[in-house]
Motif scaffolding. Structure first.
Motif, PDB file in Angstrom:
ATOM      1  N   ASP A 194       0.870  -1.174   0.000  1.00 37.75           N
ATOM      2  CA  ASP A 194       0.000   0.000   0.000  1.00 37.75           C
ATOM      3  C   ASP A 194       0.905   1.223   0.000  1.00 37.75           C
ATOM      4  O   ASP A 194       1.808   1.322   0.821  1.00 37.75           O
TER       5      ASP A 194
ATOM      6  N   GLU B 251      -6.757  -3.286  -4.064  1.00 38.96           N
ATOM      7  CA  GLU B 251      -5.956  -4.462  -4.423  1.00 38.96           C
ATOM      8  C   GLU B 251      -5.605  -4.524  -5.906  1.00 38.96           C
ATOM      9  O   GLU B 251      -4.492  -4.898  -6.264  1.00 38.96           O
TER      10      GLU B 251
ATOM     11  N   ARG C  91      -2.882  -1.922  -6.506  1.00 38.70           N
ATOM     12  CA  ARG C  91      -1.632  -2.347  -5.869  1.00 38.70           C
ATOM     13  C   ARG C  91      -0.972  -3.457  -6.670  1.00 38.70           C
ATOM     14  O   ARG C  91       0.243  -3.438  -6.898  1.00 38.70           O
TER      15      ARG C  91
END
Length: 160
Positions: free
Chosen positions: A30, A73, A76
């Motif tokens: 993150d 997600e 990322r």
């Protein structure tokens, strides 16, 4: 290349047939920072092929708390996939990477320097199938938590 975990084993089998070794690194990633980069560069040096497992959003909320992740997600995973040395990225839902390690059986499981080989939670899983654990990257001097805190403090620091 971002690949679902279910399809990854078959892709890795092709690499193994060519005599290539596999490393797996995992994390939240993150707010990608230089610590992440150095960790993944170190992991890439451990084998011919690097797989990076990224925690899904629900796992990140459980592990990191309210307000996390900052970046979803999919984004990322895309950022990690764009890094040189990363061959495959997969998103996983568990709180630890143990079951993914057991399914993929990489030659090397890479963890950052905030661990020792003895303290890696999944070490027994890796040892059970004959793999090894490697500690890679630079000292743990970078964190998303510190970046978030610096951003939050920025307005206060600019006051006369």
């Amino acid at each position: 290349m971002i690949v679902p975990a279910e399809a990854l084993a078959a892709r890795l089998a092709e690499h193994r047939q060519r005599g290539q070794t596999i490393a797996l690194a995992n994390g939240v990633f993150d707010l990608l920072h230089v610590g992440h980069l150095r960790y993944l560069q170190g992991a890439a040096q451990q084998a011919d092929v690097l797989v990076v497992a990224v925690n899904d959003d629900a796992a990140v909320r459980h592990l990191k708390g309210v307000g996390r992740p900052i970046v979803g997600e999919r984004e990322r995973a895309e950022l990690v996939d764009a890094l040189r040395g990363v061959d495959y990225v997969t998103v996983f839902a568990e709180l630890t990477v143990g079951s993914l390690l057991d399914a993929l059986r990489p030659d090397v499981h890479c963890k950052g320097t905030d661990y020792t080989v003895e303290s890696v939670p999944e070490r027994a899983v890796v040892e059970a199938y004959g793999g090894r654990t490697a500690i890679v990257g630079d000292p743990k001097e970078h964190s998303t938590r510190d970046i978030v805190a610096a951003i939050a403090d920025a307005p206060a620091r600019r006051q006369p």
